[in-house]
Motif scaffolding. Structure first.
Motif, PDB file in Angstrom:
ATOM      1  N   ASN A 186      -2.366  -6.731  10.520  1.00  0.00           N
ATOM      2  CA  ASN A 186      -0.835  -6.738  11.259  1.00  0.00           C
ATOM      3  C   ASN A 186      -0.268  -5.595  10.690  1.00  0.00           C
ATOM      4  O   ASN A 186       0.710  -5.089  11.098  1.00  0.00           O
ATOM      5  CB  ASN A 186      -0.257  -7.960  11.004  1.00  0.00           C
ATOM      6  CG  ASN A 186      -0.712  -9.184  11.738  1.00  0.00           C
ATOM      7  OD1 ASN A 186      -1.108 -10.151  11.506  1.00  0.00           O
ATOM      8  ND2 ASN A 186      -0.535  -8.788  13.152  1.00  0.00           N
ATOM      9  N   GLN A 187      -0.805  -5.110   9.256  1.00  0.00           N
ATOM     10  CA  GLN A 187      -0.238  -3.895   8.820  1.00  0.00           C
ATOM     11  C   GLN A 187      -1.436  -3.238   8.085  1.00  0.00           C
ATOM     12  O   GLN A 187      -2.450  -3.575   7.756  1.00  0.00           O
ATOM     13  CB  GLN A 187       0.760  -4.221   7.571  1.00  0.00           C
ATOM     14  CG  GLN A 187       1.848  -4.996   8.029  1.00  0.00           C
ATOM     15  CD  GLN A 187       2.797  -5.435   6.680  1.00  0.00           C
ATOM     16  OE1 GLN A 187       2.209  -6.440   5.936  1.00  0.00           O
ATOM     17  NE2 GLN A 187       3.678  -4.849   6.424  1.00  0.00           N
ATOM     18  N   ALA A 188      -1.210  -1.723   8.159  1.00  0.00           N
ATOM     19  CA  ALA A 188      -2.283  -0.892   7.435  1.00  0.00           C
ATOM     20  C   ALA A 188      -1.681   0.315   6.814  1.00  0.00           C
ATOM     21  O   ALA A 188      -0.519   0.709   7.486  1.00  0.00           O
ATOM     22  CB  ALA A 188      -3.531  -0.536   8.543  1.00  0.00           C
ATOM     23  N   LEU A 189      -2.170   0.656   5.848  1.00  0.00           N
ATOM     24  CA  LEU A 189      -1.706   1.945   5.071  1.00  0.00           C
ATOM     25  C   LEU A 189      -2.945   2.819   4.521  1.00  0.00           C
ATOM     26  O   LEU A 189      -3.623   2.268   3.756  1.00  0.00           O
ATOM     27  CB  LEU A 189      -0.808   1.525   4.044  1.00  0.00           C
ATOM     28  CG  LEU A 189      -0.242   2.623   3.275  1.00  0.00           C
ATOM     29  CD1 LEU A 189       0.715   3.615   4.122  1.00  0.00           C
ATOM     30  CD2 LEU A 189       0.472   2.018   1.863  1.00  0.00           C
ATOM     31  N   PRO A 190      -3.277   3.906   5.107  1.00  0.00           N
ATOM     32  CA  PRO A 190      -4.269   4.610   4.528  1.00  0.00           C
ATOM     33  C   PRO A 190      -3.575   5.512   3.399  1.00  0.00           C
ATOM     34  O   PRO A 190      -2.695   5.944   3.089  1.00  0.00           O
ATOM     35  CB  PRO A 190      -4.115   5.954   5.989  1.00  0.00           C
ATOM     36  CG  PRO A 190      -3.088   6.221   6.611  1.00  0.00           C
ATOM     37  CD  PRO A 190      -2.439   4.521   6.439  1.00  0.00           C
ATOM     38  N   ILE A 191      -4.549   5.309   2.331  1.00  0.00           N
ATOM     39  CA  ILE A 191      -3.945   5.671   0.997  1.00  0.00           C
ATOM     40  C   ILE A 191      -4.979   6.932   0.334  1.00  0.00           C
ATOM     41  O   ILE A 191      -4.102   7.723  -0.297  1.00  0.00           O
ATOM     42  CB  ILE A 191      -4.002   4.516   0.017  1.00  0.00           C
ATOM     43  CG1 ILE A 191      -5.501   3.837  -0.113  1.00  0.00           C
ATOM     44  CG2 ILE A 191      -3.058   3.488   0.496  1.00  0.00           C
ATOM     45  CD1 ILE A 191      -5.560   2.937  -1.307  1.00  0.00           C
ATOM     46  N   PHE A 192      -5.808   7.389   0.885  1.00  0.00           N
ATOM     47  CA  PHE A 192      -6.645   8.253   0.485  1.00  0.00           C
ATOM     48  C   PHE A 192      -7.524   9.008   1.758  1.00  0.00           C
ATOM     49  O   PHE A 192      -8.000   8.344   2.579  1.00  0.00           O
ATOM     50  CB  PHE A 192      -7.778   7.981  -0.641  1.00  0.00           C
ATOM     51  CG  PHE A 192      -7.104   7.621  -1.793  1.00  0.00           C
ATOM     52  CD1 PHE A 192      -6.702   8.439  -2.734  1.00  0.00           C
ATOM     53  CD2 PHE A 192      -7.335   6.444  -2.321  1.00  0.00           C
ATOM     54  CE1 PHE A 192      -6.200   8.188  -3.984  1.00  0.00           C
ATOM     55  CE2 PHE A 192      -6.889   5.910  -3.597  1.00  0.00           C
ATOM     56  CZ  PHE A 192      -6.250   6.763  -4.582  1.00  0.00           C
ATOM     57  N   LYS A 193      -7.662  10.373   1.679  1.00  0.00           N
ATOM     58  CA  LYS A 193      -8.599  10.914   2.655  1.00  0.00           C
ATOM     59  C   LYS A 193      -9.740  11.649   1.847  1.00  0.00           C
ATOM     60  O   LYS A 193      -9.500  12.040   0.687  1.00  0.00           O
ATOM     61  CB  LYS A 193      -7.876  11.899   3.446  1.00  0.00           C
ATOM     62  CG  LYS A 193      -8.587  12.721   4.266  1.00  0.00           C
ATOM     63  CD  LYS A 193      -7.940  13.666   5.184  1.00  0.00           C
ATOM     64  CE  LYS A 193      -8.699  14.291   6.399  1.00  0.00           C
ATOM     65  NZ  LYS A 193      -7.768  15.426   7.148  1.00  0.00           N
ATOM     66  N   VAL A 194     -11.096  11.362   2.226  1.00  0.00           N
ATOM     67  CA  VAL A 194     -12.073  11.933   1.267  1.00  0.00           C
ATOM     68  C   VAL A 194     -13.023  12.653   2.308  1.00  0.00           C
ATOM     69  O   VAL A 194     -12.873  12.636   3.454  1.00  0.00           O
ATOM     70  CB  VAL A 194     -12.927  10.736   0.519  1.00  0.00           C
ATOM     71  CG1 VAL A 194     -11.866   9.971  -0.220  1.00  0.00           C
ATOM     72  CG2 VAL A 194     -13.574  10.044   1.599  1.00  0.00           C
ATOM     73  N   SER A 195     -13.783  13.446   1.771  1.00  0.00           N
ATOM     74  CA  SER A 195     -14.742  14.531   2.525  1.00  0.00           C
ATOM     75  C   SER A 195     -15.951  13.848   3.335  1.00  0.00           C
ATOM     76  O   SER A 195     -16.494  14.471   4.141  1.00  0.00           O
ATOM     77  CB  SER A 195     -15.315  15.748   1.589  1.00  0.00           C
ATOM     78  OG  SER A 195     -14.051  16.324   0.898  1.00  0.00           O
TER      79      SER A 195
END
Length: 276
Positions: free
Chosen positions: A140-149
């Motif tokens: 019901n909720q989501a949050l992207p916290i890191f972007k990696v290669s």
């Protein structure tokens, strides 16, 4: 009253997030059935007894890895254990089942995220799979916290965070109701300092730009459910050929009937007829 029917092999339900509400389609071979308009109405799904591998098309008595025959499951990179456990990626050892597939799917940007599926969890997904991955998990909720290669790097960050929060979804709890709101940004601010050393180790090995901290807004997701069940009773096409009743809602990859629930993704490649 006339009854409409569609026959085909089940594929994973597709979804769109429109103004915070999930709209679902059920692909059946070349057909696609819009499900949201059927909520509150009668829907019957009947398995013909046939299962055909979604890769090679051959008839199979059992579906492996959600839609494949045994030979395809054993040879396809998308069915290898490293897909479930990215930190075990063995591409560098030269043992990837399909190196070209690996380059196209694993050596692309991935996100590490927090999701609320009635409890907080950490997860990873390819950059092309947002918000689909969250919808499939019933978040019901989501949050992207890191972007990696790469996928490997996402797995390393995930297992670091999994020492503090779950990396699994309790599907029974997820199906019983809407998650109570969690301050995911505050939770991220609390968790990330606890893995600082692990993040430094990953950057030392793969480069400073391997892991990027994100500052995104929380995504809110509302599923089309008229009524949540208090008790979960699951249908299985291997045991019951016909499943149906009043369609009460959809969440994740589950259909809710007034008679029970069914995980449609579990039965990918099964041939069914949908009557509505």
């Amino acid at each position: 009253m006339s009854t409409n029917t569609l026959t085909g092999h089940i594929r994973k339900m597709t979804s769109q997030l429109i103004d915070g509400q999930v709209e679902y389609q059920l692909p059946l071979s070349e057909h696609s059935l819009a499900l949201n308009p059927l909520i509150g109405k009668q829907l019957t799904l009947t398995h013909s007894g046939k299962i055909h591998c979604m890769e090679c098309g051959k008839k199979t008595k059992k579906s492996y890895s959600q839609g494949f025959c045994y030979p395809c499951m054993m040879k396809l990179a998308k069915c290898d254990m490293c897909i479930m456990k990215p930190e075990t990626c063995h591409f560098a050892q030269g043992t990837c089942r399909e190196p070209e597939w690996g380059e196209a799917n694993c050596f692309v940007p991935h996100y590490v995220y927090l999701a609320n599926t009635t409890a907080i969890k950490v997860g990873i997904t390819r950059h092309t799979q947002l918000p689909t991955r969250w919808i499939d998990q019933g978040a019901n909720q989501a949050l992207p916290i890191f972007k990696v290669s790469t996928r490997l790097q996402s797995g390393l960050v995930e297992i670091a965070l999994a020492e503090f929060i779950s990396d699994k979804t309790n599907w029974r709890n997820m199906l019983k109701g809407k998650a109570e709101s969690i301050d995911l940004k505050a939770k991220a601010a609390e968790l990330i300092p606890q893995i600082e050393q692990r993040l430094m180790d990953i950057k030392l090995k793969f480069g400073d730009d391997a892991v990027q901290r994100l500052d995104e807004e929380v995504v809110e997701i509302d599923f089309p459910v008229l009524e949540y069940p208090t008790k979960i009773s699951s249908f299985n096409f291997d045991k019951t050929a016909t499943v149906g009743g009043t369609l009460m809602g959809i969440k994740g990859q589950y259909l809710y009937f007034d008679t029970g629930v069914i995980n449609m993704r579990k039965f990918t490649s099964y041939e069914i007829t949908a009557s509505y």
